[in-house]
Design an enzyme around this catalytic site. Structure first.
Site, short mmCIF file in Angstrom:
data_model
loop_
_atom_site.label_atom_id
_atom_site.label_comp_id
_atom_site.label_asym_id
_atom_site.label_seq_id
_atom_site.Cartn_x
_atom_site.Cartn_y
_atom_site.Cartn_z
N GLU A 189 35.21 43.24 45.03
CA GLU A 189 35.51 44.66 44.81
C GLU A 189 35.93 44.94 43.37
O GLU A 189 35.61 45.99 42.82
CB GLU A 189 36.61 45.12 45.76
N VAL A 190 36.70 44.02 42.80
CA VAL A 190 37.17 44.22 41.42
C VAL A 190 36.35 43.31 40.50
O VAL A 190 36.32 42.09 40.68
CB VAL A 190 38.68 43.90 41.30
N ASN A 208 35.41 35.71 45.25
CA ASN A 208 34.24 36.43 45.71
C ASN A 208 33.35 36.79 44.53
O ASN A 208 33.86 37.17 43.47
CB ASN A 208 34.66 37.71 46.43
N HIS A 248 41.79 34.30 44.74
CA HIS A 248 42.80 34.62 45.74
C HIS A 248 43.46 33.31 46.16
O HIS A 248 42.76 32.33 46.42
CB HIS A 248 42.16 35.24 46.99
N HIS A 288 38.69 36.77 39.64
CA HIS A 288 40.01 36.48 40.20
C HIS A 288 39.88 35.49 41.33
O HIS A 288 38.93 35.55 42.11
CB HIS A 288 40.70 37.76 40.70
N ASP A 340 48.91 40.13 45.27
CA ASP A 340 47.92 41.12 45.68
C ASP A 340 48.62 42.35 46.24
O ASP A 340 49.61 42.24 46.96
CB ASP A 340 46.99 40.51 46.74
#
Ligand code: DGP
Length: 121
Positions: free
Chosen positions: A102-103, A94, A109, A107, A33
């Protein structure tokens, strides 16, 4: 939500933007990240165009789903944080507005290298 081909991770997959790669195979890419929240903060993404986990589970092949899940453990091993060789980690994804995504490319994390702390604020 439809997939936005101009999201930042799509650009990383197309090599238009660089990343610090950790792992790659036919279906998955993993990299550090850009703004680490813990000592170790990796991202694991499918190469296919999926907005989030719900989209992925509805449209991805079983092969892609297995590949992404296994890649999380593989990346954790590479980083030395897996349960067998390290002290564990947190994997999370998320989804959309309430999830704080946000993206808009799925994905996971991976946080580790130290105690990750409270699960939610
Ligand atoms: P999320 O809020 O779950 O959508 O997390 C997006 C993450 O993506 C955030 O932790 C920062 C990271 N990120 C954003 N832009 C870049 C980038 O250009 N490169 C890398 N490596 N990570 C990025």
């Amino acid at each position: 939500m439809s997939y936005d081909k101009n999201n930042i991770f799509a650009k990383i997959l197309r090599k238009e933007i660089s990343c610090k790669k950790i792992f790659e195979n036919e279906h998955v890419l993993s990299f550090h990240d850009v703004n680490p929240q813990k000592k170790i903060h990796a991202l694991v993404i499918p190469k296919g165009e999926y907005v989030d986990l719900d989209d992925f589970n509805q449209r991805a092949s079983d092969h892609e789903i297995v590949a992404l899940s296994k890649a999380i453990t593989e990346v954790a091993k590479i980083l030395g944080i897996s349960v067998d060789i390290g002290k564990g980690y947190r994997a999370l994804t998320n989804l959309s507005e309430h999830g704080g995504q946000e993206v808009s490319h799925l994905h996971f994390h991976l946080f580790g290298g130290e105690k990750v702390g409270k699960m939610v604020e």
